[in-house]
Design a protein around this motif. Structure first.
Motif, PDB file in Angstrom:
ATOM      1  N   TYR A 103      -0.935   7.415   6.274  1.00 26.27           N
ATOM      2  CA  TYR A 103      -1.758   7.472   5.063  1.00 26.27           C
ATOM      3  C   TYR A 103      -1.119   8.444   4.077  1.00 26.27           C
ATOM      4  O   TYR A 103      -0.236   9.215   4.449  1.00 26.27           O
ATOM      5  CB  TYR A 103      -3.186   7.911   5.447  1.00 26.27           C
ATOM      6  N   PRO A 104      -1.545   8.424   2.824  1.00 31.12           N
ATOM      7  CA  PRO A 104      -0.931   9.339   1.858  1.00 31.12           C
ATOM      8  C   PRO A 104      -1.175  10.808   2.214  1.00 31.12           C
ATOM      9  O   PRO A 104      -2.177  11.151   2.843  1.00 31.12           O
ATOM     10  CB  PRO A 104      -1.639   8.982   0.542  1.00 31.12           C
ATOM     11  N   SER A 359      -2.309  -2.168   4.593  1.00 31.85           N
ATOM     12  CA  SER A 359      -1.463  -2.378   3.411  1.00 31.85           C
ATOM     13  C   SER A 359      -2.304  -2.525   2.142  1.00 31.85           C
ATOM     14  O   SER A 359      -1.962  -1.993   1.079  1.00 31.85           O
ATOM     15  CB  SER A 359      -0.594  -3.617   3.621  1.00 31.85           C
ATOM     16  N   GLN A 360      -3.428  -3.217   2.259  1.00 29.16           N
ATOM     17  CA  GLN A 360      -4.320  -3.381   1.105  1.00 29.16           C
ATOM     18  C   GLN A 360      -4.892  -2.032   0.666  1.00 29.16           C
ATOM     19  O   GLN A 360      -4.978  -1.739  -0.533  1.00 29.16           O
ATOM     20  CB  GLN A 360      -5.465  -4.350   1.444  1.00 29.16           C
ATOM     21  N   ALA A 366      -2.641   3.410  -4.246  1.00 29.13           N
ATOM     22  CA  ALA A 366      -1.485   3.604  -5.144  1.00 29.13           C
ATOM     23  C   ALA A 366      -1.842   3.270  -6.591  1.00 29.13           C
ATOM     24  O   ALA A 366      -1.440   3.970  -7.524  1.00 29.13           O
ATOM     25  CB  ALA A 366      -0.303   2.762  -4.672  1.00 29.13           C
ATOM     26  N   GLU A 367      -2.636   2.218  -6.774  1.00 29.19           N
ATOM     27  CA  GLU A 367      -3.040   1.850  -8.137  1.00 29.19           C
ATOM     28  C   GLU A 367      -3.879   2.949  -8.782  1.00 29.19           C
ATOM     29  O   GLU A 367      -3.957   3.054 -10.001  1.00 29.19           O
ATOM     30  CB  GLU A 367      -3.790   0.515  -8.120  1.00 29.19           C
ATOM     31  N   GLY A 484       6.756   7.059  -0.977  1.00 27.04           N
ATOM     32  CA  GLY A 484       7.770   6.006  -1.041  1.00 27.04           C
ATOM     33  C   GLY A 484       7.338   4.710  -0.380  1.00 27.04           C
ATOM     34  O   GLY A 484       8.156   3.814  -0.187  1.00 27.04           O
ATOM     35  N   PHE A 485       6.043   4.578  -0.022  1.00 28.31           N
ATOM     36  CA  PHE A 485       5.567   3.359   0.656  1.00 28.31           C
ATOM     37  C   PHE A 485       5.933   2.107  -0.143  1.00 28.31           C
ATOM     38  O   PHE A 485       5.976   2.128  -1.364  1.00 28.31           O
ATOM     39  CB  PHE A 485       4.038   3.384   0.816  1.00 28.31           C
ATOM     40  N   GLU A 486       6.146   1.000   0.573  1.00 27.83           N
ATOM     41  CA  GLU A 486       6.451  -0.290  -0.069  1.00 27.83           C
ATOM     42  C   GLU A 486       5.396  -0.643  -1.127  1.00 27.83           C
ATOM     43  O   GLU A 486       5.727  -1.084  -2.226  1.00 27.83           O
ATOM     44  CB  GLU A 486       6.459  -1.418   0.978  1.00 27.83           C
ATOM     45  N   GLU A 487       4.124  -0.444  -0.769  1.00 31.26           N
ATOM     46  CA  GLU A 487       3.030  -0.799  -1.691  1.00 31.26           C
ATOM     47  C   GLU A 487       3.098   0.037  -2.967  1.00 31.26           C
ATOM     48  O   GLU A 487       2.802  -0.445  -4.059  1.00 31.26           O
ATOM     49  CB  GLU A 487       1.661  -0.579  -1.019  1.00 31.26           C
TER      50      GLU A 487
END
Length: 497
Positions: A103-104, A359-360, A366-367, A484-487
């Motif tokens: 997680y972040p 992932s969701q 991230a948004e 740096g996560f893909e999402e």
């Protein structure tokens, strides 16, 4: 039940997932002969060493998660009273176990723009569920530290930020989420490790502030949590002379700080956990085996974490503590074990994770936190420049082309011919040692480019590393992506095109 057995319930020594069979058997001996109350799991001796900063970021090991579950089942099977299993997983199991959901970081969650408390509680809840399914009862997190010292070598990304009120709210939200998942959580590192410049794994940090200053900043998140019923607090290895009669004594062994201030003045009624007792800030002060454990118990710690001298510690505490003191602590620990479902332990199956849902969540988060933090970006202009062969791209500290570069999907010009350049920096380490792992020659190159061309900086990683990339005003715009996560790379792409 004998006094020794009651004292043993206070002990939660370190257990290493990757270790020798001989060492696994040594833990079994501690369980059988000393009847310890719990275990705190770490990845390996290498990664939990006191020179934590110097280790390689990734160790070449496999099957960590399966091994962890196997060891939990193995150790629980021989314990008379089921063990309280804890882990230090501030950003999830992934902090200690590969191939589990990460997680972040707290610093990232501190950058959420809307409904931060709700999202942070959800992250705490998801982390808690991952742990509960894995046979873990207690997460030694979150940090209630206010990161006011930018040179702090040990907190940094682990703190929700530099404003006490915000840290108080978000740390409590994280705690509440884990509690909702049915595991224990604890606020740490009382009385606040955020304004120190020494790493307590290596030496004793001393915080020179008045009591009034401490109450306005360091102590505020802990008081906030106490007022809302927080049940566990971890005490750090840092000296705060203003709270200990002028003495440079680590908080973790200070009766004035734990019993008088935390339990007395601040009204904390829950359990106090010591920070790892192998850390140099305290371990070097008490060379005689068992003395440190005895001092920590006398100061008011209920759970003694990462003790290297269990047998001697139990003996010394038994000699120097009354039956009533021991009984009171024992009853608190047993009540916690009942509350967290430790007592009815059943063997754990290796759980599977819902990676799609994870992932969701990463995308939604991230948004909410990926931001343009300096100036602004015109996606139409960037697309037009790319079409006419005038947009350049360069990424740093990656081994293979990033998801970000692929998703931008633009035709890029060579840097020397470009009118404008996107610079993507993937910060190698979230810890500040050696400029967050960034090579000086590369940093010089980035600074030079920012002064000679119109550059947009996209920073993937700890925002505290930005200071090494030069002045923000030298860039036409700066995007801070925090991770740096893909999402995250996908969300950053949308800001540019």
């Amino acid at each position: 039940m004998r006094k020794y057995q009651k004292i043993a319930q206070c002990f939660s020594p370190a257990a290493f997932i990757h270790d020798t069979e001989e060492n696994y058997q040594a833990i079994e001996t501690l369980i059988r002969e000393q009847e310890i109350g719990g275990l705190t799991f770490f990845h390996s001796r290498h990664s939990a060493a006191a020179n934590f900063e110097k280790r390689a970021e990734v160790l070449d090991v496999s099957g960590t998660f399966e091994k962890l579950i196997g060891l939990i089942n193995r150790y629980q099977a021989i314990s008379k009273i089921p063990l309280l299993i804890s882990i230090d997983g501030e950003y999830g199991l992934a902090m200690r176990v590969e191939k589990t959901p990460q997680y972040p970081f707290a610093i990232t969650l501190g950058a959420l723009k809307t409904d931060a408390s709700t999202w942070v509680e959800e992250v705490g809840y998801r982390m808690g569920l991952d742990m509960k399914r894995s046979g873990i009862h207690l997460n030694l997190a979150p940090c209630g530290d206010v990161n006011t010292n930018p040179d702090n070598p040990v907190i940094g990304y682990r703190s929700f930020g530099n404003r006490p009120e915000k840290v108080a709210k978000l740390a409590f939200s994280s705690y509440s989420g884990m509690k909702k998942a049915g595991i224990g959580a604890c606020l740490k590192h009382f009385p606040g490790h955020g304004d120190t410049a020494t790493d307590s794994h290596l030496g004793l940090p001393i915080l020179h502030k008045t009591k009034a200053q401490l109450q306005a900043e360091e102590l505020l998140p802990f008081q906030y949590g106490i007022d809302r019923g927080v049940e566990l607090i971890m005490v750090g290895h840092l000296a705060v002379p203003a709270l200990t009669g002028g003495k440079d004594i680590p908080a973790s062994v200070s009766r004035e700080l734990i019993t008088d201030l935390l339990k007395g003045e601040m009204g904390f009624k829950g359990l106090v956990i010591s920070d790892a007792l192998n850390m140099k800030a305290v371990a070097n002060l008490y060379p005689e085996p068992g003395e440190l454990e005895c001092q920590a118990f006398h100061a008011g710690n209920d759970i003694l974490c990462f003790s290297d001298h269990v047998k001697e510690g139990i003996e010394k505490i038994a000699q120097h503590s009354s039956d009533a003191e021991v009984k009171a602590v024992f009853e608190k620990i047993m009540a916690l074990k009942k509350q967290l479902g430790v007592i009815g332990f059943k063997p754990v199956e290796v759980p599977s994770f819902d990676w799609e849902s994870h992932s969701q969540l990463q995308k939604d988060l991230a948004e909410n936190y990926v931001s343009v933090i300096s100036e602004e970006i015109n996606p139409g202009e960037l697309r037009a420049l790319a079409k006419t062969g005038k947009l350049g791209y360069w990424e740093f500290f990656t081994q293979n082309p990033s998801t970000f570069s692929r998703q931008l999907g633009l035709p890029f010009a060579p840097i020397e011919k470009a009118e404008k350049v996107i610079l993507a920096v993937f910060v190698p380490s979230h810890k500040p040692l050696n400029q967050f792992g960034m090579d000086q020659a590369v940093l010089d190159e980035i600074k030079k480019l920012a002064k000679t061309k119109s550059c947009i900086l996209v920073h993937f990683g700890n925002p505290l590393a930005l200071k090494h990339l030069g002045k923000l005003e030298d860039f036409e715009a700066v995007v801070c992506a925090y991770q740096g996560f893909e999402e995250v790379q996908g969300v950053a792409t949308k800001l540019l095109i």
